[in-house]
Design an enzyme around this catalytic site. Structure first.
Site, PDB file in Angstrom:
ATOM      1  N   LYS A  19      -6.098  -3.897   6.557  1.00  0.00           N
ATOM      2  CA  LYS A  19      -7.270  -3.175   6.193  1.00  0.00           C
ATOM      3  C   LYS A  19      -8.309  -4.306   5.481  1.00  0.00           C
ATOM      4  CE  LYS A  19      -4.876   0.990   4.569  1.00  0.00           C
ATOM      5  NZ  LYS A  19      -4.841   2.119   3.442  1.00  0.00           N
ATOM      6  N   THR A  78      -6.786   3.505  -2.274  1.00  0.00           N
ATOM      7  CA  THR A  78      -6.676   2.025  -1.999  1.00  0.00           C
ATOM      8  C   THR A  78      -7.744   1.088  -2.752  1.00  0.00           C
ATOM      9  OG1 THR A  78      -5.513   2.529   0.025  1.00  0.00           O
ATOM     10  CG2 THR A  78      -6.505   0.394  -0.151  1.00  0.00           C
ATOM     11  N   ASN A  90     -12.695   4.904  -2.047  1.00  0.00           N
ATOM     12  CA  ASN A  90     -12.951   4.276  -0.968  1.00  0.00           C
ATOM     13  C   ASN A  90     -14.242   4.453  -0.337  1.00  0.00           C
ATOM     14  OD1 ASN A  90     -10.127   3.364  -0.936  1.00  0.00           O
ATOM     15  ND2 ASN A  90      -9.451   5.129   0.382  1.00  0.00           N
ATOM     16  N   ASP A  98       0.902  -1.215  -0.124  1.00  0.00           N
ATOM     17  CA  ASP A  98       0.011   0.118   0.009  1.00  0.00           C
ATOM     18  C   ASP A  98       0.734   1.095   0.071  1.00  0.00           C
ATOM     19  OD1 ASP A  98      -2.102   1.898   0.438  1.00  0.00           O
ATOM     20  OD2 ASP A  98      -3.252   0.442   1.639  1.00  0.00           O
ATOM     21  N   HIS A 139       1.156   8.320   5.049  1.00  0.00           N
ATOM     22  CA  HIS A 139       0.026   9.582   5.183  1.00  0.00           C
ATOM     23  C   HIS A 139       0.611  10.451   6.227  1.00  0.00           C
ATOM     24  CE1 HIS A 139      -3.225   8.875   2.377  1.00  0.00           C
ATOM     25  NE2 HIS A 139      -3.276   7.754   2.700  1.00  0.00           N
ATOM     26  N   ASP A 141      -1.004  -0.490  -5.087  1.00  0.00           N
ATOM     27  CA  ASP A 141      -2.286   0.272  -5.143  1.00  0.00           C
ATOM     28  C   ASP A 141      -2.275   1.740  -5.696  1.00  0.00           C
ATOM     29  OD1 ASP A 141      -1.549   1.010  -2.848  1.00  0.00           O
ATOM     30  OD2 ASP A 141      -3.745   0.707  -1.801  1.00  0.00           O
ATOM     31  N   HIS A 142      -1.124   2.318  -5.241  1.00  0.00           N
ATOM     32  CA  HIS A 142      -1.119   3.450  -5.668  1.00  0.00           C
ATOM     33  C   HIS A 142       0.403   4.072  -5.114  1.00  0.00           C
ATOM     34  CE1 HIS A 142      -2.041   4.824  -1.631  1.00  0.00           C
ATOM     35  NE2 HIS A 142      -3.087   4.086  -1.767  1.00  0.00           N
ATOM     36  N   HIS A 167      -2.575  10.707  -1.630  1.00  0.00           N
ATOM     37  CA  HIS A 167      -2.564  10.552  -2.993  1.00  0.00           C
ATOM     38  C   HIS A 167      -3.948  10.399  -3.230  1.00  0.00           C
ATOM     39  CE1 HIS A 167      -4.517   6.916  -1.168  1.00  0.00           C
ATOM     40  NE2 HIS A 167      -3.340   7.010  -0.246  1.00  0.00           N
ATOM     41  N   ASP A 219       1.174   2.546   3.951  1.00  0.00           N
ATOM     42  CA  ASP A 219       0.338   3.674   4.003  1.00  0.00           C
ATOM     43  C   ASP A 219       0.011   4.385   5.051  1.00  0.00           C
ATOM     44  OD1 ASP A 219      -1.716   4.942   1.669  1.00  0.00           O
ATOM     45  OD2 ASP A 219      -2.923   4.221   3.603  1.00  0.00           O
TER      46      ASP A 219
END
Length: 499
Positions: free
Chosen positions: A163, A83, A104, A42, A261, A304-305, A443, A257
């Site tokens: 997650k 995500t 999301n 992630d 963040h 995922d990004h 993102h 992730d």
């Protein structure tokens, strides 16, 4: 009579040999790996493969680069780069326009809805609502679903992640299970969509590893440890890859992730978590070599990004960058539209994923023309020089924007779940909270820092190599399905790469 009998026997034996040869050829043609392992990291920017290269050991990322086939130019071809959409697109080979996961959170039946929310199911392994989740909002099949179909539903498919969305969406509709963390207990749970009771091996795992706080799991290396250990436990507990039928395990490492963040792309914290992840990957690869057999499993790693570089860091070095406040912008736009049309009802629901969601119910009740409301909203938004483009999502092809951006807007637009207007920010501009611009990042946009992701295959029938040819996130599912001789997912728009 004897002559005819002899001829008949010869023909029979010949036919049997031909039939046996055909069956043998078919069996050889349908040779598959024992296990397919899909790993998602992630918020892993593509350049993390190289930024920390000198800090990585030999068995993790370096092993992937040296033994695997590396698609260096893999891009996400839609927005928003978040995500739920990323995990869905990797394993369906599709885009939000088709697979339906438009964020999301997204609009479903007139309400902003979390991507995996399902009120028809309940938690298994917890008394909280954290397990009221399922893949039902996903409209297409996944690699795992197609593997199930190809094996008459005898293959086992399991999803693992901290997650919920990173576990549920990759595994697909027909998965045996998806497991994720309930932050209130620090243990892995699931949903009644999959089962009525946690397997004994999961309960045993929770007793050994569970009970930690969200901060201890999601914002530290313990999250990597817990994810890897759960993946191993799933292989042991479900005997994945232990018979003649190919199974699939999807694993998403999510604390990268969370830390990204909070601390951004050039922090010591993000460096440390990726160096730790490298060690966990090395350990996992070694385990797979021993348990499944080296060359007997097909593994791929992707993301995922990506993530933007922090605004304050860029500004410090003279690079243009700025924050975007969606709630403030939505309120100001709503005030303008109310004044323009002389009404009191709220005309803007929200700005989410850089989409302006207009209040269709209010617009209809006031007998306003939707196209006219959109027209004035776009004109007002275009006054802001921070927005490179402002586009009516029902008329994307009419907008004067570069083809690469246009394609991403079209692919990301789901007419029943996306907003009405797309805001495209200037490069290095991103959404920030009402508290102001902090040291973290996020993102969600089309730009390379968010859309350039790693994609490396390793293991079964994979020879070392790399390509700089254009590859998209959709090509991952198409490639894996082609390699293991199953149909690609039913919404897949990708193409299998040449290995």
């Amino acid at each position: 009579m004897k002559r005819n009998s002899l001829i008949s026997k010869v023909l029979y034996v010949s036919f049997a040999l031909v039939t046996l040869n055909c069956l043998t050829s078919v069996a050889a043609a349908l040779n598959r790996p024992k296990l397919v392992v899909g790993i998602v990291v992630d918020q892993m920017r593509w350049d993390y493969l190289y930024r920390y290269y000198d800090l990585y050991g030999e068995g993790g990322f370096k092993r992937l680069l040296h033994e695997g086939y590396n698609c260096e130019n893999t891009m996400i071809n839609y927005v928003p780069t978040v995500t739920a959409v990323g995990h869905s697109s990797i394993f369906t080979g599709s885009v939000p326009s088709i697979h339906g996961i438009a964020g999301n959170e997204m609009m479903i039946n007139g309400k902003i809805t979390y991507c995996c929310t399902d009120t028809t199911v309940h938690s298994i392994g917890s008394k909280s609502a954290a397990g009221c989740m399922s893949p039902r909002n996903l409209l297409t099949t996944t690699i795992g679903d197609e593997l199930k179909i190809a094996t008459d539903f005898n293959a086992k498919v399991i999803g693992i992640s901290i997650k919920d969305r990173a576990s549920i969406l990759p595994a697909g509709h027909s998965a045996n299970a998806a497991y994720w963390i309930d932050n209130s207990t620090g243990t892995f749970i699931t949903s009644s969509y999959y089962m009525d009771k946690l397997p004994e091996w999961v309960s045993k795992f929770n007793k050994e590893y569970g009970g930690h706080t969200e901060k201890e799991i999601s914002y530290s290396a313990y999250g990597n440890l817990m994810t890897e250990a759960m993946a191993k436990a799933a292989i042991e507990g479900e005997a994945l890859g232990q018979d003649s039928i190919t199974d699939m395990l999807t694993v998403s490492f999510s604390c990268t992730d969370k830390i990204g963040h909070k601390y951004a792309t050039h922090s010591k914290e993000i460096q440390n978590i990726f160096v730790d992840l490298d060690k966990k990957l090395a350990d996992m690869f070694s385990y797979l070599d021993q348990k499944i057999g080296k060359g007997q499993y097909l593994l791929f790693l992707t993301a995922d990004h990506g993530a933007a570089n922090n605004i304050l860091m860029l500004q410090k070095h003279g690079i243009p960058a700025e924050g975007f406040w969606p709630d403030k912008t939505a309120d100001e736009l709503d005030g303008f539209l109310k004044q323009k049309f002389g009404v009191q009802k709220k005309l803007v629901k929200c700005i989410l994923n850089y989409n302006v969601y207009l209040n269709h119910e209010a617009i209809n009740s006031l007998a306003l023309n939707l196209d006219e409301v959109k027209k004035y909203a776009i004109e007002w938004l275009k006054r802001n020089p921070q927005y490179t483009y402002v586009v009516d999502l029902e008329h994307i092809n009419e907008a004067s924007i570069p083809s690469v951006v246009r394609e991403k807007l079209i692919n990301g637009y789901n007419r029943l779940r996306s907003g009405d207007i797309q805001i495209v920010l200037n490069p290095a501009n991103y959404e920030v909270s009402s508290d102001g611009i902090g040291r973290g990042t996020t993102h969600g946009v089309w730009n390379p820092y968010d859309s350039h992701i790693p994609f490396i295959l390793m293991g079964w029938h994979v020879k070392p190599g790399k390509t700089n040819a254009k590859t998209t996130i959709n090509d991952i599912a198409a490639t894996v399905c082609a390699m293991i001789h199953i149909q690609m997912p039913n919404g897949c728009i990708g193409n299998a790469i040449e290995l």
